[in-house]
Design a protein around this motif. Sequence first.
Motif, PDB file in Angstrom:
ATOM      1  N   ALA A 263       3.231  39.888   2.223  1.00 56.58           N
ATOM      2  CA  ALA A 263       3.403  38.452   2.390  1.00 56.58           C
ATOM      3  C   ALA A 263       2.420  37.649   1.551  1.00 56.58           C
ATOM      4  CB  ALA A 263       3.250  38.081   3.864  1.00 56.58           C
ATOM      5  N   GLN A 264       1.324  38.271   1.136  1.00 53.10           N
ATOM      6  CA  GLN A 264       0.286  37.581   0.370  1.00 53.10           C
ATOM      7  C   GLN A 264       0.336  37.886  -1.130  1.00 53.10           C
ATOM      8  OE1 GLN A 264      -3.221  39.029   2.326  1.00 53.10           O
ATOM      9  NE2 GLN A 264      -2.843  37.895   4.223  1.00 53.10           N
ATOM     10  N   LEU A 265       1.336  38.633  -1.572  1.00 58.23           N
ATOM     11  CA  LEU A 265       1.382  39.072  -2.968  1.00 58.23           C
ATOM     12  C   LEU A 265       1.680  37.926  -3.939  1.00 58.23           C
ATOM     13  CD1 LEU A 265       3.222  42.527  -2.850  1.00 58.23           C
ATOM     14  CD2 LEU A 265       0.832  42.085  -3.385  1.00 58.23           C
ATOM     15  N   GLY A 266       2.451  36.955  -3.516  1.00 60.71           N
ATOM     16  CA  GLY A 266       2.843  35.897  -4.434  1.00 60.71           C
ATOM     17  C   GLY A 266       3.975  36.343  -5.339  1.00 60.71           C
ATOM     18  N   THR A 267       4.461  35.440  -6.167  1.00 58.23           N
ATOM     19  CA  THR A 267       5.629  35.723  -7.018  1.00 58.23           C
ATOM     20  C   THR A 267       5.374  36.874  -7.977  1.00 58.23           C
ATOM     21  OG1 THR A 267       6.292  33.395  -6.912  1.00 58.23           O
ATOM     22  CG2 THR A 267       7.242  34.727  -8.673  1.00 58.23           C
ATOM     23  N   GLU A 268       4.230  36.838  -8.667  1.00 58.57           N
ATOM     24  CA  GLU A 268       3.927  37.890  -9.644  1.00 58.57           C
ATOM     25  C   GLU A 268       3.756  39.249  -8.962  1.00 58.57           C
ATOM     26  OE1 GLU A 268       0.623  39.060 -13.098  1.00 58.57           O
ATOM     27  OE2 GLU A 268       0.461  37.163 -11.995  1.00 58.57           O
ATOM     28  N   GLY A 269       3.086  39.256  -7.803  1.00 56.77           N
ATOM     29  CA  GLY A 269       2.900  40.513  -7.092  1.00 56.77           C
ATOM     30  C   GLY A 269       4.211  41.107  -6.612  1.00 56.77           C
ATOM     31  N   LEU A 270       5.111  40.258  -6.133  1.00 59.52           N
ATOM     32  CA  LEU A 270       6.419  40.751  -5.684  1.00 59.52           C
ATOM     33  C   LEU A 270       7.238  41.284  -6.853  1.00 59.52           C
ATOM     34  CD1 LEU A 270       7.333  37.998  -3.077  1.00 59.52           C
ATOM     35  CD2 LEU A 270       6.796  40.394  -2.595  1.00 59.52           C
ATOM     36  N   GLU A 271       7.090  40.661  -8.007  1.00 60.23           N
ATOM     37  CA  GLU A 271       7.784  41.162  -9.195  1.00 60.23           C
ATOM     38  C   GLU A 271       7.262  42.544  -9.582  1.00 60.23           C
ATOM     39  OE1 GLU A 271       7.191  38.161 -12.110  1.00 60.23           O
ATOM     40  OE2 GLU A 271       8.765  36.837 -11.332  1.00 60.23           O
ATOM     41  N   ARG A 272       5.968  42.719  -9.461  1.00 59.49           N
ATOM     42  CA  ARG A 272       5.388  44.034  -9.763  1.00 59.49           C
ATOM     43  C   ARG A 272       5.834  45.088  -8.751  1.00 59.49           C
ATOM     44  NH1 ARG A 272       0.978  44.162 -13.352  1.00 59.49           N
ATOM     45  NH2 ARG A 272       0.329  42.103 -14.108  1.00 59.49           N
ATOM     46  N   LEU A 273       5.912  44.684  -7.462  1.00 63.52           N
ATOM     47  CA  LEU A 273       6.398  45.608  -6.436  1.00 63.52           C
ATOM     48  C   LEU A 273       7.844  45.984  -6.704  1.00 63.52           C
ATOM     49  CD1 LEU A 273       5.813  47.070  -3.740  1.00 63.52           C
ATOM     50  CD2 LEU A 273       6.636  45.011  -2.562  1.00 63.52           C
ATOM     51  N   ASP A 274       8.641  45.010  -7.093  1.00 68.49           N
ATOM     52  CA  ASP A 274      10.042  45.259  -7.434  1.00 68.49           C
ATOM     53  C   ASP A 274      10.145  46.238  -8.605  1.00 68.49           C
ATOM     54  OD1 ASP A 274      13.000  44.398  -7.266  1.00 68.49           O
ATOM     55  OD2 ASP A 274      12.499  43.971  -9.359  1.00 68.49           O
ATOM     56  N   ALA A 275       9.310  46.043  -9.612  1.00 68.23           N
ATOM     57  CA  ALA A 275       9.318  46.932 -10.777  1.00 68.23           C
ATOM     58  C   ALA A 275       8.879  48.339 -10.394  1.00 68.23           C
ATOM     59  CB  ALA A 275       8.418  46.364 -11.868  1.00 68.23           C
ATOM     60  N   TYR A 276       7.910  48.419  -9.481  1.00 68.79           N
ATOM     61  CA  TYR A 276       7.446  49.739  -9.047  1.00 68.79           C
ATOM     62  C   TYR A 276       8.548  50.492  -8.309  1.00 68.79           C
ATOM     63  CZ  TYR A 276       5.178  53.331  -6.296  1.00 68.79           C
ATOM     64  OH  TYR A 276       4.860  54.535  -5.698  1.00 68.79           O
ATOM     65  N   PHE A 277       9.221  49.833  -7.361  1.00 68.35           N
ATOM     66  CA  PHE A 277      10.323  50.484  -6.644  1.00 68.35           C
ATOM     67  C   PHE A 277      11.439  50.896  -7.606  1.00 68.35           C
ATOM     68  CE2 PHE A 277       9.202  48.213  -2.424  1.00 68.35           C
ATOM     69  CZ  PHE A 277       8.358  49.267  -2.084  1.00 68.35           C
ATOM     70  N   ALA A 278      11.695  50.068  -8.621  1.00 70.92           N
ATOM     71  CA  ALA A 278      12.706  50.404  -9.622  1.00 70.92           C
ATOM     72  C   ALA A 278      12.309  51.685 -10.355  1.00 70.92           C
ATOM     73  CB  ALA A 278      12.879  49.251 -10.610  1.00 70.92           C
ATOM     74  N   HIS A 279      11.011  51.829 -10.626  1.00 76.95           N
ATOM     75  CA  HIS A 279      10.533  53.045 -11.287  1.00 76.95           C
ATOM     76  C   HIS A 279      10.684  54.265 -10.377  1.00 76.95           C
ATOM     77  CE1 HIS A 279       8.098  55.687 -13.772  1.00 76.95           C
ATOM     78  NE2 HIS A 279       7.377  55.976 -12.702  1.00 76.95           N
ATOM     79  N   VAL A 280      10.356  54.107  -9.102  1.00 73.96           N
ATOM     80  CA  VAL A 280      10.462  55.223  -8.162  1.00 73.96           C
ATOM     81  C   VAL A 280      11.874  55.797  -8.161  1.00 73.96           C
ATOM     82  CG1 VAL A 280      10.466  55.831  -5.702  1.00 73.96           C
ATOM     83  CG2 VAL A 280       8.571  54.511  -6.660  1.00 73.96           C
ATOM     84  N   VAL A 281      12.873  54.948  -8.033  1.00 76.73           N
ATOM     85  CA  VAL A 281      14.257  55.438  -7.921  1.00 76.73           C
ATOM     86  C   VAL A 281      14.847  55.819  -9.262  1.00 76.73           C
ATOM     87  CG1 VAL A 281      14.650  54.125  -5.820  1.00 76.73           C
ATOM     88  CG2 VAL A 281      15.242  53.102  -8.019  1.00 76.73           C
TER      89      VAL A 281
END
Length: 443
Positions: A263-281
């Motif tokens: 909840a505290q990641l902000g827009t850039e942090g959520l984009e990075r999390l999204d990119a990380y999950f994309a890499h995992v799968v």
Amino acid sequence: MLNYGLVSTAIARENRTQLLDGMRLLAETAHKHGIPITWAVDAKSAPVVAKLISEGHTENGDAPLLIIDIKPIWDTSWQAQQEANPGSSTEAMAVHLVTMREKLPEYIIKEWERVKRAMPWTEPNIAGAAFKNDVLLRALEQSGFRGIWGYHWYQRNTDSDDPDASEPETDRGGFGYFYPFETSTAMDAIVQQETDNKRTTNQFRNIVGMPYHTAAHLAEDTDNLRAALINGTAQQHYDIYVENKAWNQWLGYVEHIDPLTVAQLGTEGLERLDAYFAHVVSVQETKPRLLAQIVDDYIEHHEQTEPITIVTANTETQNGDASPNPTLRTFYCDAVCELAFVEGTMEPVEIKNYTSERVLQSEATKPVLTAFAPTRYRTELRIAITVESIKAMPYGITVWGDHDGLKLTESNTDDVRWIGNHALFIRLTLQSGKNEFNLKLTI
């Protein structure tokens, strides 16, 4: 295949609004990539988070695990028995363990029923706990659970056989799945004295232990989500396990993410999390699963704890700078020990012995490799190994280098494992005194 399990702690404390916001953000991001979430929930929080988890279950297969805290009950019982038996700690311990053995299954079932009232579709499968011992594990087993999540790599925890210990022993371990009942403990001997502590292979397959966060042995800040996303260490640690899949029969990767942090990641942090999950799968051999599904897969494929060997490059110097010549590190774990090695040294730099003390082996009590003598004769390589030990214990050595062209033909060791082209790992069981081992390998 690399089994990937995502766990998030959905426990309502002071800021419930932020918790629910973080859960929604995490669910949106993970579900976008087909990653189901195992939500770690206690009975008190279940009504608060039930709607979100139920929606995630219907649409994406999410499920809860039950967080159990038996420490208040445990401490109250132990204190009562000490007061009732002031002159006999042994009798107090015996009565305390019998009491806990009787009460804990009922307590666990009641806690799960509270979760089930909020989410009627749930079934008991995985629990989570910080305070863990064999009495709890058997109570979970009796209550229908198949696994327990929450084993830490370095945390000082409450796995001690002494419930009144002022210095609890090191937690069971942290990066591999294992069968906790496979290793005998003093507490288990007391609780199971009527069966003379006899076990069969089938009895190992009752409940599976899981790490809190698999990559914890690779770095100290693995729970710092924002830093991991910014620095790319989340992906680096995950990729290490992808690479190590080649020389392990079975690997599971558990990742814990706090929704309050999301909840505290902000827009850039959520984009990075999204990119990380994309890499995992994106990794073909990775299968995102619930912890319950990973446990079922483990039980299906392994009757006993499957040893795991992880090799990684140490890319930092003591000053924190990038190393121009990275050295390799190897981590090994099985049912009774965990060993850590550094390239250039055959002996382990760290030993965790779970057959007795469940503590780190001190320098004073570490075994000593007194002889390692390889002899080549035509197409044969014979290796004689001598190790001195002050007591019986699990052990191992790593022979660094590429041994891919060799084949084991004779050995009186426990196991010999090829770690790609990096090293040869030799698993040993030592007796007190001088231990001699011999291997024969052929080209």
